[in-house]
Design an enzyme around this catalytic site. Structure first.
Site, mmCIF file in Angstrom:
data_model
loop_
_atom_site.group_PDB
_atom_site.id
_atom_site.type_symbol
_atom_site.label_atom_id
_atom_site.label_comp_id
_atom_site.label_asym_id
_atom_site.label_seq_id
_atom_site.Cartn_x
_atom_site.Cartn_y
_atom_site.Cartn_z
ATOM 1 N N HIS A 124 -1.770 -4.996 16.617
ATOM 2 C CA HIS A 124 -2.942 -5.839 16.365
ATOM 3 C C HIS A 124 -3.738 -5.445 15.126
ATOM 4 C CE1 HIS A 124 -6.192 -8.497 17.512
ATOM 5 N NE2 HIS A 124 -7.061 -7.505 17.510
ATOM 6 N N HIS A 160 -3.232 -4.327 20.790
ATOM 7 C CA HIS A 160 -4.167 -5.031 21.670
ATOM 8 C C HIS A 160 -3.511 -5.105 23.044
ATOM 9 C CE1 HIS A 160 -6.901 -7.948 23.316
ATOM 10 N NE2 HIS A 160 -7.638 -7.892 22.224
ATOM 11 N N ARG A 168 -9.357 0.282 23.961
ATOM 12 C CA ARG A 168 -8.032 -0.329 23.846
ATOM 13 C C ARG A 168 -6.845 0.606 23.935
ATOM 14 N NH1 ARG A 168 -8.933 -4.779 19.269
ATOM 15 N NH2 ARG A 168 -10.357 -5.883 20.626
ATOM 16 N N ARG A 184 -10.108 1.875 16.685
ATOM 17 C CA ARG A 184 -11.213 0.964 16.342
ATOM 18 C C ARG A 184 -11.881 0.398 17.596
ATOM 19 N NH1 ARG A 184 -11.325 -5.023 15.441
ATOM 20 N NH2 ARG A 184 -9.328 -4.864 16.472
ATOM 21 N N GLU A 234 -17.238 -6.305 24.997
ATOM 22 C CA GLU A 234 -15.791 -6.030 24.960
ATOM 23 C C GLU A 234 -15.565 -4.559 25.283
ATOM 24 O OE1 GLU A 234 -14.444 -7.383 21.118
ATOM 25 O OE2 GLU A 234 -14.526 -9.479 21.713
HETATM 26 P P1 FAD Z 1 -7.178 -10.943 6.265
HETATM 27 O O1 FAD Z 1 -8.162 -11.803 6.945
HETATM 28 O O2 FAD Z 1 -5.923 -10.672 6.966
HETATM 29 O O3 FAD Z 1 -6.868 -11.539 4.842
HETATM 30 C C1 FAD Z 1 -5.829 -11.001 4.052
HETATM 31 C C2 FAD Z 1 -5.582 -11.942 2.903
HETATM 32 O O4 FAD Z 1 -4.745 -11.336 1.940
HETATM 33 C C3 FAD Z 1 -4.882 -13.229 3.317
HETATM 34 O O5 FAD Z 1 -5.486 -14.282 2.610
HETATM 35 C C4 FAD Z 1 -3.450 -13.015 2.834
HETATM 36 O O6 FAD Z 1 -2.766 -14.202 2.562
HETATM 37 C C5 FAD Z 1 -3.704 -12.241 1.555
HETATM 38 N N1 FAD Z 1 -2.591 -11.425 1.081
HETATM 39 C C6 FAD Z 1 -1.922 -10.456 1.748
HETATM 40 N N2 FAD Z 1 -0.955 -9.936 0.949
HETATM 41 C C7 FAD Z 1 -1.021 -10.585 -0.240
HETATM 42 C C8 FAD Z 1 -0.298 -10.506 -1.449
HETATM 43 N N3 FAD Z 1 0.730 -9.656 -1.632
HETATM 44 N N4 FAD Z 1 -0.641 -11.333 -2.463
HETATM 45 C C9 FAD Z 1 -1.644 -12.233 -2.326
HETATM 46 N N5 FAD Z 1 -2.361 -12.354 -1.177
HETATM 47 C C10 FAD Z 1 -2.065 -11.534 -0.166
HETATM 48 N N6 FAD Z 1 -11.661 -8.374 14.445
HETATM 49 C C11 FAD Z 1 -12.927 -8.432 14.900
HETATM 50 O O7 FAD Z 1 -13.812 -7.728 14.384
HETATM 51 N N7 FAD Z 1 -13.252 -9.290 15.906
HETATM 52 C C12 FAD Z 1 -12.339 -10.086 16.513
HETATM 53 O O8 FAD Z 1 -12.678 -10.852 17.394
HETATM 54 C C13 FAD Z 1 -10.992 -10.018 16.082
HETATM 55 N N8 FAD Z 1 -10.045 -10.774 16.672
HETATM 56 C C14 FAD Z 1 -8.783 -10.771 16.153
HETATM 57 C C15 FAD Z 1 -7.826 -11.617 16.693
HETATM 58 C C16 FAD Z 1 -6.565 -11.705 16.143
HETATM 59 C C17 FAD Z 1 -5.542 -12.623 16.739
HETATM 60 C C18 FAD Z 1 -6.245 -10.894 15.023
HETATM 61 C C19 FAD Z 1 -4.891 -10.981 14.389
HETATM 62 C C20 FAD Z 1 -7.172 -10.027 14.497
HETATM 63 C C21 FAD Z 1 -8.451 -9.949 15.059
HETATM 64 N N9 FAD Z 1 -9.423 -9.100 14.532
HETATM 65 C C22 FAD Z 1 -10.705 -9.152 15.010
HETATM 66 C C23 FAD Z 1 -9.157 -8.289 13.347
HETATM 67 C C24 FAD Z 1 -9.748 -9.018 12.135
HETATM 68 O O9 FAD Z 1 -9.506 -10.393 12.257
HETATM 69 C C25 FAD Z 1 -9.150 -8.524 10.845
HETATM 70 O O10 FAD Z 1 -9.158 -7.145 10.794
HETATM 71 C C26 FAD Z 1 -9.940 -9.046 9.649
HETATM 72 O O11 FAD Z 1 -10.061 -10.443 9.753
HETATM 73 C C27 FAD Z 1 -9.255 -8.659 8.376
HETATM 74 O O12 FAD Z 1 -9.878 -9.315 7.319
HETATM 75 P P2 FAD Z 1 -9.356 -9.042 5.842
HETATM 76 O O13 FAD Z 1 -10.151 -9.911 4.960
HETATM 77 O O14 FAD Z 1 -9.325 -7.594 5.592
HETATM 78 O O15 FAD Z 1 -7.827 -9.506 5.878
HETATM 79 C C1 SIN Z 2 -10.358 -9.840 20.816
HETATM 80 O O1 SIN Z 2 -10.946 -10.914 20.814
HETATM 81 O O2 SIN Z 2 -9.964 -9.267 21.826
HETATM 82 C C2 SIN Z 2 -10.090 -9.186 19.519
HETATM 83 C C3 SIN Z 2 -11.247 -8.398 19.123
HETATM 84 C C4 SIN Z 2 -10.877 -7.433 18.053
HETATM 85 O O3 SIN Z 2 -9.712 -7.238 17.728
HETATM 86 O O4 SIN Z 2 -11.809 -6.797 17.543
#
Ligand code: FAD
Ligand code: SIN
Length: 527
Positions: free
Chosen positions: A349, A241, A288, A384, A113
Site C-alpha cells: 500500500h 494495508h 497497520r 506510517r 483510523e
Molecule cells: P501520487 O499521488 O502517486 O502521484 C505520483 C505522480 O507521479 C503521478 O501523477 C504519476 O503519474 C507520476 N509519475 C510517476 N512516475 C513518473 C515518471 N517516471 N514520469 C512522469 N510522471 C511520473 N493516504 C492518506 O493520507 N489518506 C488516505 O486516505 C489514503 N488512502 C489511500 C488509498 C489508496 C487506495 C492508496 C493507493 C493510497 C492511499 N493513501 C492515503 C496514500 C496516499 O494516497 C499517497 O501516499 C499520496 O497520494 C501520494 O501522493 P504523491 O503526490 O506523493 O504521489
Molecule cells: C484507508 O482509507 O484505509 C487508507 C488510509 C491511508 O492509507 O492512510
C-alpha cells in the site's frame, strides 16, 4: 525547442500539484506526468487526511500517535513540525476548493483510523483523494505559468555525471539539471532543463503482486535518484494495508478503507470468530503493521485465502452515507456489506522510505527536491500512521516551495547544448513483450514470497540471488532496446526491489513494518 522552466515538477499527485500552486507566482512551471494528469495514488485515497482541528484533540496527541506507530525511529522534530502545521495546510486545501464532509451541526465530520487516539481524519465520503485532486487541478488550470505535459515519462534525471555534460561545477556535490523525458505522444526522448526539479513520483506498490496502488506506482523517482547516486533510506518499511477486497482477478486490489474499521467493523476468521485481541489489545484498530501481520498469520496457520470484515451490525444509513463507493464496489462483486461478510486480504500500500530529504524537502542532490510518497522525511519512521501521508505531502510541498522560490533567484539557467541529447544506443523494439511481462511477474513473485509481511535471512538471500539474474537480463535489454514505458518501469521496479532487499538485509532486528523471524519481537497482547 528545449523547455527550460524555472521549476520542473515530475508527478501530478497531491505533492506535485500543491507545490506547483505555490511556486507558480514566481516563475515558469513545467509539470510532467506519465499518464493522464489525474492518474496517481492521490486519486484513490479513501479514508482522508489527518489533522488536528479542535479539542478534545491536540497536537500532542497526534504527535504521540505518530511516534508510537513509527516504532521508535521517527524524527521527532519532523513529526512535531508536520503535525503543528496540519491545521494551516488543511485551511489552504479548503481555500483551494477541496470539500470535506461536515456534520449536521456544521463541524468537520472527523473520522478515526487505526493507531489514532482521537477522531481527526477529514474526509470527503470515501473518496477524499479524488476530491483533493479535482480541486487542485481546477486551480492549476487557471494558472498561466503552469504547463502540464501529460503522457510524458521521466526516464532519468540529468546530473554532471552523464556522458557529455559540460557544466562548471565548483563543488564535488551531485547537481541535477533536469531530466530526460519520453514524450509518449511522439515516442521521442526530450531533455528538459530546469533551475530546480521536484520529484513527486509517488510509491512503488507494483513491486509486489497484490497492491492497492494503480499501475503507475512503479517507484520511478526512487530508482532515478538511486541511479544518480542520491541518498535513499528506509525502503525496508513497505506498508501493507490490512484490508483490500479479496478478488483474485482484479488488479489493482480495491481498498476497503481503515475508516470502515474506525466506524466499528470487525475482523473475523472465516468461521466467524474474532481474532485481533489475540494479537493486540486495540483489536481491529491496532496500527497497520500489527493488523496485517495478524491477518497474514491467521491465513497461513489456518490455510485460508482471506479473512472477513464484518459490518453487519453497523447502522445502514450512516454506513451508506460515509462509504457509498465501497458499498457499491462490494455490491458489484455480489457482496452486500450490510448482510454479508467482506473477504479481505493485506495488499502492498505505501512506501514509508524513499528519497532522503531534509526539512525543506531538499534531497542529497543539489537543486533536487522530493516530496510526497517518494520521499523519506522521518515522519513515518518504521510504520506510517493512517492518513498521515496526504498531510506530509502538503506540509513538505509548502517547505520545498519556499526554498525553491529563493533558489531560482540565484541559480543560472543552463545553455541548451550543455547537456547532450538522449543517446539512443538501443534501436531495437523488444521482439517479444513476454520478456518484459514475465520478468515483471517474477519480480513481484520474489518480493511477495520472500520480502513481504514476514521475512527471514534465508528468504532475503534467496530474493537477492534471484533478483540479480533479472537485473542483468533487464540491463542488457535496456541497452539494446528502444526505450518504452514498460521497459523503464520494469527497470525501476527491479532497482526498487533491490533497494528494499538491501535495506531489509541491513536491518538486523524486527521493527515496525520490517518483521523477520530471525529477530522476532514480542507483540502487545492483552494478557
Ligand atoms: P501520487 O499521488 O502517486 O502521484 C505520483 C505522480 O507521479 C503521478 O501523477 C504519476 O503519474 C507520476 N509519475 C510517476 N512516475 C513518473 C515518471 N517516471 N514520469 C512522469 N510522471 C511520473 N493516504 C492518506 O493520507 N489518506 C488516505 O486516505 C489514503 N488512502 C489511500 C488509498 C489508496 C487506495 C492508496 C493507493 C493510497 C492511499 N493513501 C492515503 C496514500 C496516499 O494516497 C499517497 O501516499 C499520496 O497520494 C501520494 O501522493 P504523491 O503526490 O506523493 O504521489
Ligand atoms: C484507508 O482509507 O484505509 C487508507 C488510509 C491511508 O492509507 O492512510
Amino acid at each position: 525547442m528545449i523547455r527550460k522552466p524555472d521549476f520542473l515538477i515530475i508527478g501530478s499527485g497531491i505533492a506535485g500539484l500543491s507545490y506547483a500552486l505555490k511556486v507558480a507566482a514566481y516563475g515558469k512551471v513545467c509539470m510532467i506526468t506519465k499518464a493522464s494528469e489525474d492518474e496517481s495514488n492521490t486519486k484513490y485515497a479513501q479514508g482522508g487526511i489527518a489533522a488536528v482541528m479542535h479539542s478534545p484533540d491536540s497536537y500532542q496527541k497526534h504527535i504521540q500517535d505518530t511516534l508510537i506507530a513509527g516504532d521508535g525511529i521517527c524524527d521527532e522534530e519532523v513529526v512535531r513540525m508536520v503535525i503543528t502545521e496540519s491545521t494551516e495546510r488543511i485551511h489552504e486545501l479548503i481555500k483551494w476548493g477541496a470539500k470535506f464532509d461536515k456534520t449536521v451541526s456544521g463541524e468537520y465530520d472527523l473520522a478515526k483510523e487505526g493507531g489514532h487516539s482521537e477522531h481527526r481524519i477529514l474526509h470527503h465520503k470515501d473518496n477524499t483523494g479524488f476530491e483533493i485532486e479535482r480541486a487542485l487541478l481546477v486551480e492549476i488550470h487557471k494558472h498561466p505559468n503552469i504547463e502540464i505535459l501529460d503522457h510524458h515519462f521521466a526516464i532519468d534525471i540529468l546530473t554532471q555525471h552523464h556522458k557529455g555534460v559540460v557544466v562548471n561545477s565548483r563543488t564535488p556535490d551531485i547537481t541535477c539539471y533536469g531530466a530526460y523525458v519520453l514524450n509518449l505522444h511522439t515516442d521521442k526522448v526530450e531533455k528538459i532543463l530546469a533551475k530546480t526539479i521536484l520529484m513527486a513520483t509517488g510509491g512503488a506498490g507494483n513491486v509486489y503482486a497484490t497492491t492497492t496502488n494503480p499501475t503507475i506506482a512503479t517507484g520511478d523517482g526512487v530508482a532515478m535518484i538511486y541511479r544518480a547516486k542520491g541518498k535513499v533510506e528506509g525502503m525496508e518499511f513497505y506498508q501493507f494495508h490490512p484490508t483490500s477486497l479479496y478478488n483474485p482477478t482484479e488488479n489493482p486490489s480495491f481498498l476497503v478503507s481503515e475508516a470502515v474499521r474506525g466506524f466499528g467493523a470487525i475482523l473475523k476468521t472465516i468461521d466467524g470468530k474474532e481474532f485481533m485481541q489475540k494479537y493486540d489489545e486495540r483489536g481491529s484498530l491496532a496500527p497497520r503493521d500489527i493488523v496485517a501481520r495478524a491477518i497474514d498469520n491467521e491465513m497461513k496457520t489456518r490455510g485460508d485465502d482471506y479473512v472477513y470484515l464484518d459490518c453487519r451490525h453497523l447502522d445502514k444509513e450512516e454506513l451508506l452515507k460515509h462509504f457509498p463507493n465501497i458499498y457499491q464496489k462490494c455490491l458489484s462483486v455480489g457482496i452486500d456489506m450490510m448482510k454479508d461478510f467482506i473477504p479481505v486480504v493485506p495488499a502492498a500500500h505505501y512506501m514509508c522510505g524513499g528519497i532522503k530529504v531534509d526539512k525543506k524537502g531538499r534531497s542529497s542532490i543539489k537543486r533536487l527536491y522530493a516530496v510526497g510518497e517518494c520521499s523519506s522525511t522521518g515522519l513515518h519512521g518504521a510504520n506510517r500512521l493512517a492518513s498521515n501521508s496526504l498531510l506530509e505531502a502538503v506540509v513538505y510541498s509548502h517547505h520545498a516551495a519556499n526554498d525553491a522560490i529563493e533558489q531560482i533567484k540565484i541559480i543560472p539557467q543552463l545553455e541548451d547544448n550543455a547537456i547532450p541529447d538522449w543517446n539512443a544506443e538501443g534501436t531495437n523494439y523488444p521482439e517479444e513483450m513476454v520478456l518484459l511481462i514475465q520478468s515483471l511477474r517474477e519480480v513481484q513473485a520474489i518480493m511477495t514470497n520472500y520480502v513481504g509481511i514476514v521475512r527471514s535471512n534465508l528468504r532475503l538471500q534467496r530474493a537477492f540471488d534471484r533478483l540479480e539474474i533479472l537485473y542483468k537480463e533487464n540491463e542488457a535489454l535496456f541497452l539494446k532496446t528502444t526505450v518504452s514505458t514498460k521497459l523503464c518501469e520494469l527497470r525501476n521496479l527491479i532497482n526498487v526491489a533491490y533497494i528494499i532487499i538491501k535495506h531489509a538485509r541491513e536491518r538486523k532486528e524486527s521493527r515496525g513494518l520490517h518483521y523477520t523471524v530471525n529477530y522476532p519481537k514480542e507483540s502487545k497482547k492483552s494478557n
